[in-house]
Design a protein around this motif. Structure first.
Motif, mmCIF file in Angstrom:
data_model
loop_
_atom_site.group_PDB
_atom_site.id
_atom_site.type_symbol
_atom_site.label_atom_id
_atom_site.label_comp_id
_atom_site.label_asym_id
_atom_site.label_seq_id
_atom_site.Cartn_x
_atom_site.Cartn_y
_atom_site.Cartn_z
ATOM 1 N N MET A 182 1.968 16.144 -6.860
ATOM 2 C CA MET A 182 3.423 16.763 -7.274
ATOM 3 C C MET A 182 3.318 17.295 -8.077
ATOM 4 S SD MET A 182 7.027 15.889 -5.894
ATOM 5 C CE MET A 182 7.668 15.302 -7.095
ATOM 6 N N MET A 183 3.313 16.084 -9.448
ATOM 7 C CA MET A 183 3.576 16.122 -10.799
ATOM 8 C C MET A 183 2.382 17.965 -11.652
ATOM 9 S SD MET A 183 6.661 15.957 -11.344
ATOM 10 C CE MET A 183 7.057 15.793 -13.044
ATOM 11 N N ASN A 184 1.462 17.190 -10.675
ATOM 12 C CA ASN A 184 -0.081 18.051 -10.737
ATOM 13 C C ASN A 184 -0.580 17.629 -11.929
ATOM 14 O OD1 ASN A 184 0.013 19.566 -10.044
ATOM 15 N ND2 ASN A 184 1.438 21.490 -11.350
ATOM 16 N N PRO B 9 -7.418 10.041 -8.089
ATOM 17 C CA PRO B 9 -6.540 9.392 -7.706
ATOM 18 C C PRO B 9 -6.446 9.597 -6.292
ATOM 19 C CG PRO B 9 -5.142 10.381 -8.753
ATOM 20 C CD PRO B 9 -6.720 10.365 -10.090
ATOM 21 N N ASP B 10 -6.740 9.257 -5.082
ATOM 22 C CA ASP B 10 -7.592 9.672 -3.592
ATOM 23 C C ASP B 10 -6.998 9.015 -2.507
ATOM 24 O OD1 ASP B 10 -7.986 11.348 -1.365
ATOM 25 O OD2 ASP B 10 -10.532 10.543 -2.017
ATOM 26 N N THR B 11 -5.459 9.730 -1.979
ATOM 27 C CA THR B 11 -5.273 8.723 -0.392
ATOM 28 C C THR B 11 -6.091 7.908 0.366
ATOM 29 O OG1 THR B 11 -4.646 10.808 0.693
ATOM 30 C CG2 THR B 11 -3.046 9.636 -1.374
ATOM 31 N N SER B 12 -7.494 9.119 0.435
ATOM 32 C CA SER B 12 -7.977 8.250 1.373
ATOM 33 C C SER B 12 -8.453 7.107 0.984
ATOM 34 C CB SER B 12 -9.371 9.003 1.988
ATOM 35 O OG SER B 12 -10.112 9.978 0.771
ATOM 36 N N ASP B 13 -9.070 6.416 0.349
ATOM 37 C CA ASP B 13 -8.977 5.419 -0.572
ATOM 38 C C ASP B 13 -8.611 4.293 0.402
ATOM 39 O OD1 ASP B 13 -11.430 6.281 -0.908
ATOM 40 O OD2 ASP B 13 -10.644 6.169 -3.216
ATOM 41 N N ILE B 14 -7.367 4.455 -0.167
ATOM 42 C CA ILE B 14 -6.110 2.953 0.538
ATOM 43 C C ILE B 14 -6.264 3.272 1.651
ATOM 44 C CG2 ILE B 14 -3.879 2.993 -0.285
ATOM 45 C CD1 ILE B 14 -5.405 4.591 -2.915
ATOM 46 N N GLU B 15 -5.841 4.611 2.044
ATOM 47 C CA GLU B 15 -5.835 4.289 3.996
ATOM 48 C C GLU B 15 -7.068 3.788 4.114
ATOM 49 O OE1 GLU B 15 -4.854 8.538 4.308
ATOM 50 O OE2 GLU B 15 -2.929 7.977 3.808
ATOM 51 N N ALA B 16 -8.027 4.332 3.796
ATOM 52 C CA ALA B 16 -9.089 3.553 4.709
ATOM 53 C C ALA B 16 -9.232 1.758 4.193
ATOM 54 C CB ALA B 16 -10.963 4.528 3.954
ATOM 55 N N ALA C 1 0.567 -1.126 -0.315
ATOM 56 C CA ALA C 1 -0.510 -0.249 0.175
ATOM 57 C C ALA C 1 1.097 1.160 0.058
ATOM 58 C CB ALA C 1 -0.974 0.395 1.164
ATOM 59 N N SER C 2 2.002 1.319 0.525
ATOM 60 C CA SER C 2 2.982 2.672 0.762
ATOM 61 C C SER C 2 3.084 3.082 -0.172
ATOM 62 C CB SER C 2 4.147 2.143 1.924
ATOM 63 O OG SER C 2 4.072 1.748 2.850
ATOM 64 N N LEU C 3 3.321 1.890 -1.956
ATOM 65 C CA LEU C 3 4.388 2.198 -2.875
ATOM 66 C C LEU C 3 3.029 2.552 -3.677
ATOM 67 C CD1 LEU C 3 6.057 -0.873 -3.644
ATOM 68 C CD2 LEU C 3 7.020 1.687 -2.940
ATOM 69 N N THR C 4 1.352 2.097 -3.336
ATOM 70 C CA THR C 4 0.870 2.840 -3.961
ATOM 71 C C THR C 4 -0.334 4.456 -4.008
ATOM 72 O OG1 THR C 4 -0.742 -0.054 -3.629
ATOM 73 C CG2 THR C 4 -2.019 2.430 -4.380
ATOM 74 N N LEU C 5 0.580 4.564 -2.628
ATOM 75 C CA LEU C 5 -0.043 5.915 -1.897
ATOM 76 C C LEU C 5 1.244 7.102 -2.639
ATOM 77 C CD1 LEU C 5 -0.393 5.154 2.198
ATOM 78 C CD2 LEU C 5 -1.892 6.084 0.196
ATOM 79 N N ARG C 6 2.357 6.086 -2.749
ATOM 80 C CA ARG C 6 3.654 7.182 -3.863
ATOM 81 C C ARG C 6 3.165 7.559 -4.918
ATOM 82 N NH1 ARG C 6 9.138 4.934 -2.491
ATOM 83 N NH2 ARG C 6 9.658 6.771 -3.656
ATOM 84 N N VAL C 7 2.540 6.807 -5.363
ATOM 85 C CA VAL C 7 2.153 6.749 -6.820
ATOM 86 C C VAL C 7 1.052 8.223 -6.823
ATOM 87 C CG1 VAL C 7 1.050 6.071 -8.989
ATOM 88 C CG2 VAL C 7 2.365 4.488 -7.994
ATOM 89 N N ILE C 8 0.116 8.284 -6.257
ATOM 90 C CA ILE C 8 -0.385 8.546 -5.992
ATOM 91 C C ILE C 8 -0.016 10.512 -5.463
ATOM 92 C CG2 ILE C 8 -2.679 10.239 -4.265
ATOM 93 C CD1 ILE C 8 -3.277 7.049 -4.043
ATOM 94 N N GLU C 9 0.573 10.071 -4.715
ATOM 95 C CA GLU C 9 1.572 11.563 -3.576
ATOM 96 C C GLU C 9 2.696 12.119 -5.296
ATOM 97 O OE1 GLU C 9 1.087 13.348 -1.632
ATOM 98 O OE2 GLU C 9 -0.412 12.149 -0.623
#
Length: 129
Positions: A22-24, A105-112, A10-18
């Motif tokens: 970051m790249m807009n 892309p939304d980090t909250s879905d993965i975190e939830a 999951a951490s890698l998935t969150l990095r993709v979203i970040e």
């Protein structure tokens, strides 16, 4: 253009979203995240083709995090069904997959998902770290 990758956790998935944020690119793409027992399938679909430079940078970034994934027919049908605006819940039932996120892309879905899954198990499997 679609980029489909297999990521270990999951951490890698969150990095993709970040990275997309970051790249807009976040508003210029949609992302589908599927959790499997052994990892995550991530598809990033851009509305417009990336420039050759952007394409190279994005592929290099994704190759550092995971491996390009050639989806089997069942996963291809999941992507097609979601692209044709079928209900996420119906697609999950029909193809027996855990679609964690689809759309912007939304980090909250993965975190939830990670929190609910680990609460049900009582421990955190490696793929959810």
């Amino acid at each position: 253009m679609d980029y489909v990758y297999f990521l270990a956790n999951a951490s890698l998935t969150l990095r993709v979203i970040e990275y997309l944020r970051m790249m807009n690119y976040q508003s210029a793409c949609s992302m589908t995240v599927i959790h499997q027992i052994n990892g995550w399938i991530v598809r990033v679909k851009f509305k417009q083709p990336l420039s050759p430079y952007e394409h190279g940078n994005f592929r290099a970034f994704m190759n550092e995090l995971g491996i390009p994934y050639q989806p089997e027919i069942r996963i291809q049908m999941v992507f097609w069904s979601l692209d044709t605006a079928q209900s996420t819940v119906d697609v999950m039932r029909r193809y027996q997959v855990a679609i964690v996120s689809h759309g912007t892309p939304d980090t909250s879905d993965i975190e939830a998902f990670r929190e609910q899954f680990t609460n049900g198990l009582g421990y955190c499997p490696e793929t959810l770290a």
